[in-house]
Design a protein around this motif. Structure first.
Motif, short mmCIF file in Angstrom:
data_model
loop_
_atom_site.label_atom_id
_atom_site.label_comp_id
_atom_site.label_asym_id
_atom_site.label_seq_id
_atom_site.Cartn_x
_atom_site.Cartn_y
_atom_site.Cartn_z
N LEU A 97 6.20 -3.20 -47.64
CA LEU A 97 7.24 -2.57 -46.83
C LEU A 97 8.45 -3.50 -46.70
O LEU A 97 8.74 -4.02 -45.62
CB LEU A 97 6.69 -2.22 -45.45
CG LEU A 97 5.49 -1.28 -45.43
CD1 LEU A 97 4.95 -1.16 -44.03
CD2 LEU A 97 5.87 0.07 -45.98
N PRO A 98 9.19 -3.70 -47.79
CA PRO A 98 10.31 -4.64 -47.72
C PRO A 98 11.46 -4.17 -46.84
O PRO A 98 12.25 -4.98 -46.37
CB PRO A 98 10.75 -4.77 -49.17
CG PRO A 98 10.33 -3.49 -49.80
CD PRO A 98 9.07 -3.10 -49.10
N GLY A 99 11.59 -2.88 -46.61
CA GLY A 99 12.71 -2.36 -45.83
C GLY A 99 12.46 -2.32 -44.33
O GLY A 99 13.37 -1.99 -43.57
N LEU A 100 11.28 -2.67 -43.89
CA LEU A 100 10.95 -2.57 -42.46
C LEU A 100 11.85 -3.42 -41.57
O LEU A 100 12.29 -2.93 -40.52
CB LEU A 100 9.49 -2.91 -42.24
CG LEU A 100 8.94 -2.64 -40.84
CD1 LEU A 100 9.14 -1.18 -40.46
CD2 LEU A 100 7.49 -3.02 -40.75
N PRO A 101 12.18 -4.66 -41.93
CA PRO A 101 13.09 -5.43 -41.05
C PRO A 101 14.45 -4.75 -40.84
O PRO A 101 15.04 -4.88 -39.77
CB PRO A 101 13.25 -6.76 -41.78
CG PRO A 101 12.01 -6.90 -42.57
CD PRO A 101 11.66 -5.50 -42.99
N ILE A 102 14.93 -4.05 -41.84
CA ILE A 102 16.20 -3.33 -41.70
C ILE A 102 16.08 -2.26 -40.62
O ILE A 102 16.97 -2.10 -39.78
CB ILE A 102 16.62 -2.71 -43.05
CG1 ILE A 102 16.89 -3.82 -44.05
CG2 ILE A 102 17.83 -1.80 -42.88
CD1 ILE A 102 17.05 -3.36 -45.47
N TYR A 103 14.98 -1.50 -40.64
CA TYR A 103 14.77 -0.47 -39.63
C TYR A 103 14.61 -1.07 -38.25
O TYR A 103 15.08 -0.52 -37.25
CB TYR A 103 13.57 0.40 -39.98
CG TYR A 103 13.78 1.25 -41.20
CD1 TYR A 103 14.82 2.16 -41.27
CD2 TYR A 103 12.94 1.14 -42.30
CE1 TYR A 103 15.03 2.95 -42.39
CE2 TYR A 103 13.13 1.92 -43.42
CZ TYR A 103 14.17 2.82 -43.46
OH TYR A 103 14.37 3.59 -44.57
N LEU A 104 13.92 -2.21 -38.15
CA LEU A 104 13.76 -2.86 -36.85
C LEU A 104 15.10 -3.34 -36.30
O LEU A 104 15.36 -3.23 -35.10
CB LEU A 104 12.76 -4.01 -36.96
CG LEU A 104 11.32 -3.61 -37.25
CD1 LEU A 104 10.46 -4.84 -37.49
CD2 LEU A 104 10.75 -2.76 -36.14
N ASP A 105 15.95 -3.87 -37.17
CA ASP A 105 17.30 -4.27 -36.74
C ASP A 105 18.10 -3.06 -36.28
O ASP A 105 18.84 -3.14 -35.29
CB ASP A 105 18.04 -4.98 -37.87
CG ASP A 105 17.50 -6.37 -38.14
OD1 ASP A 105 16.81 -6.91 -37.26
OD2 ASP A 105 17.79 -6.91 -39.23
N MET A 106 17.95 -1.95 -36.99
CA MET A 106 18.66 -0.73 -36.61
C MET A 106 18.23 -0.26 -35.21
O MET A 106 19.06 0.11 -34.39
CB MET A 106 18.40 0.38 -37.63
CG MET A 106 19.06 1.70 -37.27
SD MET A 106 18.50 3.08 -38.28
CE MET A 106 16.82 3.28 -37.72
N VAL A 107 16.93 -0.31 -34.95
CA VAL A 107 16.40 0.12 -33.65
C VAL A 107 16.98 -0.75 -32.54
O VAL A 107 17.34 -0.26 -31.47
CB VAL A 107 14.86 0.08 -33.66
CG1 VAL A 107 14.29 0.18 -32.27
CG2 VAL A 107 14.31 1.19 -34.53
N LYS A 108 17.10 -2.05 -32.79
CA LYS A 108 17.68 -2.95 -31.79
C LYS A 108 19.16 -2.63 -31.57
O LYS A 108 19.64 -2.61 -30.43
CB LYS A 108 17.55 -4.40 -32.23
CG LYS A 108 16.22 -5.01 -32.00
CD LYS A 108 16.27 -6.47 -32.37
CE LYS A 108 14.91 -7.11 -32.32
NZ LYS A 108 14.97 -8.52 -32.74
N GLU A 109 19.88 -2.41 -32.64
CA GLU A 109 21.33 -2.18 -32.54
C GLU A 109 21.66 -0.88 -31.80
O GLU A 109 22.58 -0.85 -30.99
CB GLU A 109 21.97 -2.14 -33.93
CG GLU A 109 22.12 -3.49 -34.56
CD GLU A 109 23.06 -4.39 -33.79
OE1 GLU A 109 24.13 -3.92 -33.35
OE2 GLU A 109 22.72 -5.57 -33.63
N ILE A 110 20.94 0.18 -32.11
CA ILE A 110 21.25 1.46 -31.47
C ILE A 110 20.53 1.62 -30.13
O ILE A 110 20.75 2.61 -29.44
CB ILE A 110 20.95 2.66 -32.38
CG1 ILE A 110 19.45 2.77 -32.68
CG2 ILE A 110 21.75 2.59 -33.65
CD1 ILE A 110 19.07 4.04 -33.40
N ASP A 111 19.68 0.66 -29.79
CA ASP A 111 18.89 0.70 -28.56
C ASP A 111 18.18 2.04 -28.45
O ASP A 111 18.48 2.87 -27.58
CB ASP A 111 19.76 0.42 -27.35
CG ASP A 111 18.95 -0.10 -26.18
OD1 ASP A 111 17.73 -0.29 -26.35
OD2 ASP A 111 19.51 -0.29 -25.11
#
Length: 56
Positions: free
Chosen positions: A4-18
């Motif tokens: 799952l190489p893209g998972l950190p990108i999604y986690l960053d997105m979740v933090k940014e959009i709260d």
């Protein structure tokens, strides 16, 4: 095992959009329910969908 190489990108997105505040703002969620709060369940479902949407 699935890579799952893209998972950190999604986690960053979740933090940014709260995501949890957005869920509480736009959806009617229960806060005092027994078990997991609705916000946590919905957040996990969104991440699950984002992570596994391209796997067939």
């Amino acid at each position: 095992m699935i890579s799952l190489p893209g998972l950190p990108i999604y986690l960053d997105m979740v933090k940014e959009i709260d995501l949890s505040k957005s869920i509480q703002k736009y959806l009617k969620t229960r806060k005092d329910a027994y078990g997991w709060p609705d916000v946590q369940i919905l957040s996990k479902l969104v991440l699950f969908y984002c992570t596994f949407k391209d796997i067939h």
